[in-house]
Design a protein around this motif. Structure first.
Motif, PDB file in Angstrom:
ATOM      1  N   CYS B 219       0.978  -1.418  -0.120  1.00  0.00           N
ATOM      2  CA  CYS B 219       0.014   0.067   0.081  1.00  0.00           C
ATOM      3  C   CYS B 219       0.910   1.575   0.054  1.00  0.00           C
ATOM      4  N   ILE B 220       0.393   2.356  -0.872  1.00  0.00           N
ATOM      5  CA  ILE B 220       1.161   3.603  -0.889  1.00  0.00           C
ATOM      6  C   ILE B 220       0.173   4.704  -0.711  1.00  0.00           C
ATOM      7  N   ASP B 221       0.587   5.896  -0.440  1.00  0.00           N
ATOM      8  CA  ASP B 221      -0.232   6.992  -0.179  1.00  0.00           C
ATOM      9  C   ASP B 221      -0.986   7.205  -1.432  1.00  0.00           C
ATOM     10  N   GLY B 222      -2.310   7.718  -1.362  1.00  0.00           N
ATOM     11  CA  GLY B 222      -2.958   7.770  -2.651  1.00  0.00           C
ATOM     12  C   GLY B 222      -4.184   6.822  -2.807  1.00  0.00           C
ATOM     13  N   LYS B 223      -4.636   6.632  -4.024  1.00  0.00           N
ATOM     14  CA  LYS B 223      -5.727   5.979  -4.229  1.00  0.00           C
ATOM     15  C   LYS B 223      -5.382   4.555  -4.136  1.00  0.00           C
ATOM     16  N   ASN B 224      -6.096   3.507  -3.938  1.00  0.00           N
ATOM     17  CA  ASN B 224      -5.802   2.079  -4.001  1.00  0.00           C
ATOM     18  C   ASN B 224      -7.165   1.463  -4.494  1.00  0.00           C
ATOM     19  N   PRO B 225      -6.764   0.886  -5.872  1.00  0.00           N
ATOM     20  CA  PRO B 225      -7.748   0.580  -6.628  1.00  0.00           C
ATOM     21  C   PRO B 225      -8.423  -0.926  -6.171  1.00  0.00           C
ATOM     22  N   ALA B 226      -7.303  -1.442  -5.439  1.00  0.00           N
ATOM     23  CA  ALA B 226      -7.923  -2.886  -4.924  1.00  0.00           C
ATOM     24  C   ALA B 226      -8.576  -2.699  -3.787  1.00  0.00           C
ATOM     25  N   GLU B 227      -8.340  -1.612  -2.818  1.00  0.00           N
ATOM     26  CA  GLU B 227      -9.250  -1.317  -1.790  1.00  0.00           C
ATOM     27  C   GLU B 227     -10.616  -0.938  -1.971  1.00  0.00           C
ATOM     28  N   LYS B 228     -10.714  -0.173  -3.317  1.00  0.00           N
ATOM     29  CA  LYS B 228     -11.972   0.337  -3.729  1.00  0.00           C
ATOM     30  C   LYS B 228     -12.785  -0.962  -4.419  1.00  0.00           C
ATOM     31  N   TYR B 229     -12.161  -1.780  -4.916  1.00  0.00           N
ATOM     32  CA  TYR B 229     -12.787  -2.972  -5.528  1.00  0.00           C
ATOM     33  C   TYR B 229     -13.282  -3.886  -4.576  1.00  0.00           C
ATOM     34  N   CYS B 230     -12.410  -3.879  -3.294  1.00  0.00           N
ATOM     35  CA  CYS B 230     -12.988  -4.722  -2.068  1.00  0.00           C
ATOM     36  C   CYS B 230     -14.209  -4.038  -1.561  1.00  0.00           C
ATOM     37  N   ASN B 231     -14.040  -2.714  -1.268  1.00  0.00           N
ATOM     38  CA  ASN B 231     -15.046  -2.134  -0.657  1.00  0.00           C
ATOM     39  C   ASN B 231     -16.695  -2.096  -1.499  1.00  0.00           C
ATOM     40  N   ASP B 232     -16.300  -2.007  -2.920  1.00  0.00           N
ATOM     41  CA  ASP B 232     -17.352  -2.122  -3.838  1.00  0.00           C
ATOM     42  C   ASP B 232     -18.058  -3.342  -3.960  1.00  0.00           C
ATOM     43  N   ASN B 233     -17.165  -4.490  -3.901  1.00  0.00           N
ATOM     44  CA  ASN B 233     -17.710  -5.899  -3.550  1.00  0.00           C
ATOM     45  C   ASN B 233     -17.920  -6.533  -2.358  1.00  0.00           C
ATOM     46  N   ASP B 234     -17.846  -5.741  -1.208  1.00  0.00           N
ATOM     47  CA  ASP B 234     -18.010  -6.239  -0.082  1.00  0.00           C
ATOM     48  C   ASP B 234     -17.140  -7.348   0.417  1.00  0.00           C
ATOM     49  N   ILE B 235     -16.020  -7.041   0.173  1.00  0.00           N
ATOM     50  CA  ILE B 235     -14.780  -8.171   0.329  1.00  0.00           C
ATOM     51  C   ILE B 235     -14.033  -7.656   1.805  1.00  0.00           C
ATOM     52  N   LYS B 236     -14.105  -8.379   2.821  1.00  0.00           N
ATOM     53  CA  LYS B 236     -13.558  -7.708   4.011  1.00  0.00           C
ATOM     54  C   LYS B 236     -12.000  -7.817   3.853  1.00  0.00           C
ATOM     55  N   ILE B 237     -11.580  -6.746   4.226  1.00  0.00           N
ATOM     56  CA  ILE B 237     -10.016  -6.628   4.276  1.00  0.00           C
ATOM     57  C   ILE B 237      -9.600  -6.835   5.525  1.00  0.00           C
ATOM     58  N   LEU B 238      -8.765  -8.001   5.632  1.00  0.00           N
ATOM     59  CA  LEU B 238      -8.044  -8.626   6.805  1.00  0.00           C
ATOM     60  C   LEU B 238      -7.185  -7.891   7.477  1.00  0.00           C
ATOM     61  N   GLY B 239      -6.096  -7.224   6.441  1.00  0.00           N
ATOM     62  CA  GLY B 239      -4.925  -6.745   6.898  1.00  0.00           C
ATOM     63  C   GLY B 239      -4.531  -5.872   5.902  1.00  0.00           C
ATOM     64  N   ARG B 240      -3.454  -5.156   6.222  1.00  0.00           N
ATOM     65  CA  ARG B 240      -2.947  -4.512   5.025  1.00  0.00           C
ATOM     66  C   ARG B 240      -1.265  -4.332   5.352  1.00  0.00           C
ATOM     67  N   PHE B 241      -0.236  -4.203   4.467  1.00  0.00           N
ATOM     68  CA  PHE B 241       1.053  -4.002   4.563  1.00  0.00           C
ATOM     69  C   PHE B 241       1.457  -2.831   3.675  1.00  0.00           C
ATOM     70  N   ASP B 242       1.996  -1.859   4.156  1.00  0.00           N
ATOM     71  CA  ASP B 242       2.556  -0.707   3.481  1.00  0.00           C
ATOM     72  C   ASP B 242       3.888  -1.225   2.638  1.00  0.00           C
ATOM     73  N   TYR B 243       3.871  -0.461   1.536  1.00  0.00           N
ATOM     74  CA  TYR B 243       5.071  -0.836   0.733  1.00  0.00           C
ATOM     75  C   TYR B 243       6.139  -0.092   1.452  1.00  0.00           C
ATOM     76  N   ASP B 244       7.371  -1.027   1.604  1.00  0.00           N
ATOM     77  CA  ASP B 244       8.346  -1.037   2.396  1.00  0.00           C
ATOM     78  C   ASP B 244       9.658  -1.522   1.841  1.00  0.00           C
ATOM     79  N   LYS B 245      10.508  -0.599   1.389  1.00  0.00           N
ATOM     80  CA  LYS B 245      11.804  -0.787   0.714  1.00  0.00           C
ATOM     81  C   LYS B 245      12.518  -1.648   1.482  1.00  0.00           C
ATOM     82  N   GLU B 246      12.807  -1.641   2.791  1.00  0.00           N
ATOM     83  CA  GLU B 246      13.445  -2.512   3.675  1.00  0.00           C
ATOM     84  C   GLU B 246      13.013  -3.890   3.417  1.00  0.00           C
TER      85      GLU B 246
END
Lengths: 121, 280
Positions: B219-246
């Motif tokens: 995940c990065i700042d700004g729009k997340n099309p995958a998150e929108k898809y989940c919300n639009d289709n009632d998919i429960k978001i169980l967790g999220r991991f930010d983009y992390d170069k390390e």
């Protein structure tokens, strides 16, 4: 002798079908009586192995050659296994290809592809 | 510990299926990790397991006794995959197309068909701390990994939580991998391409009627099309991991983040608890 060509529709104007195994029709042309007939390719709707089944249909028609733009490996094994020649078509015109064939202007198909198996177009 | 089977999948490669699977299995403490991506298994690169067993996987392929065959063609007509052809008064078998159903042998009135075992791959079993690791490895040149996945899932233990790291996509091998799962985790990237692939596996788990949820990765700042898809289709978001170069760097070195970084360990324990709550 009889030769087979995969075609788009049941007539001589419809053009050669780019797919062998899933061509809707095969045109069977008899070079002695100069007449064509059409064979419904029942293999076209197969879940898998369409090339093998289509080749089997042609083998059972006692043909001596197949004029096609391309041919998959499995189909080629069946066709060549029955001592039938695979000949490369030129362009899409069916009648033109018959003419070229009768004048000995067509050459054997030497590129046999590995098969698309539902992944190609 | 719960003996639930949790499958981790995504429509495309590189979204983080193995990252989520490996770290979830590690966070569970005692668990079974099954790598069903038999064309390119990579979970073992993280666990570096001490191998304890190896089992060959074979399939049954028909062989025709030409002396007994009368050419009735019952076998070639029976085969739905057209793996048999009849030429020059002989049945020819296309081994790569055969799905080992045994039907040709059953329909042959002459009993002219018998079967031989053909190797398609192997299953490697090992351990790493509390995790039992099963990896499927397909022989080079084989057409389908399904028999290896079957063997993997049969061999997997029934008394610990099992994490199934699925092959990418939504084809036969993925279906085989999720078939008996109690829950599916759909890992998704924040791109339009990622959403397209997410929608494919979303449709698949719906067809299988398996409960599911998503993990949003990178995940990065700004729009997340995958998150929108989940919300639009009632998919429960169980967790999220930010983009992390390390994380990317350590992951590429084969490190298990849950083992070397406390915050990731906590995140995966939390994700595991969320999932276990869902399958209760």
């Amino acid at each position: 002798m009889k030769i087979a060509i995969p075609v788009n529709e049941k007539n001589t104007k419809s053009g050669i079908c780019p797919s062998f195994g899933r061509a809707p029709w095969f045109m069977i042309y008899d070079t002695e009586i100069k007449k064509e007939s059409f064979l419904d390719n029942s293999a076209a709707s197969s879940a898998g192995g369409a090339g093998i089944k289509a080749a089997q249909l042609l083998v059972d028609q006692d043909i001596k050659g197949v004029i096609t733009p391309r041919c998959g490996q499995n189909a080629a094994e069946v066709i060549q296994g029955a001592d039938i020649q695979i000949i490369k078509s030129q362009g899409e015109d069916i009648e033109e290809n018959i003419r070229l064939f009768e004048n000995g202007k067509l050459t054997p198909l030497d590129e046999i592809h590995a098969g698309y198996h539902n992944h190609g177009k | 510990m719960e003996s639930k089977k949790i499958a981790v999948l995504s429509g495309k490669g590189g979204t983080g299926k193995t990252f989520v699977s490996v770290n979830l299995a590690d966070a569970a403490g005692t668990s079974v990790y099954i790598d069903c991506d038999v064309e390119e298994p990579n979970g073992h690169l993280f666990f570096k397991p001490a191998l304890t067993a190896e089992e060959k996987v074979t399939v049954k392929i028909p062989v025709v006794n030409h002396d007994l065959c009368t050419g009735c063609r019952k076998c070639t007509e029976f085969c739905r995959f057209n793996a048999l052809a009849y030429l020059k008064n002989k049945v020819k078998v296309f081994e790569d197309i055969c799905h080992s159903c045994g039907g040709c042998m059953l329909v042959c009135p002459q009993k002219a068909i018998y079967e031989k075992d053909v190797s398609v791959g192997k299953v490697e079993i090992g351990t790493s701390r509390g995790v039992k690791i099963l990896s499927g490895i397909m022989d080079i040149g084989k057409a389908s990994g399904v028999p290896i996945i079957k063997k993997l899932l049969e061999t997997g233990s029934k008394d610990a939580i099992t994490i199934v790291d699925c092959p990418p996509g939504s084809a036969c091998v993925t279906m085989e991998s999720i078939k008996d799962a109690d829950f599916c985790i759909l890992v998704a990237e924040p791109t339009l391409f990622g959403v397209h692939n997410l929608s494919m596996v979303h449709e698949l788990v719906g067809l299988f009627e398996i409960p599911y949820g998503s993990v949003l990765n990178k995940c990065i700042d700004g729009k997340n099309p995958a998150e929108k898809y989940c919300n639009d289709n009632d998919i429960k978001i169980l967790g999220r991991f930010d983009y992390d170069k390390e994380l990317g760097r350590l992951n590429a070195q084969g490190e298990i983040m849950s083992r070397i970084d406390k915050s990731y360990n906590e995140k995966f324990i939390e994700l595991l608890n969320v999932v276990l709550e869902e399958v209760k």
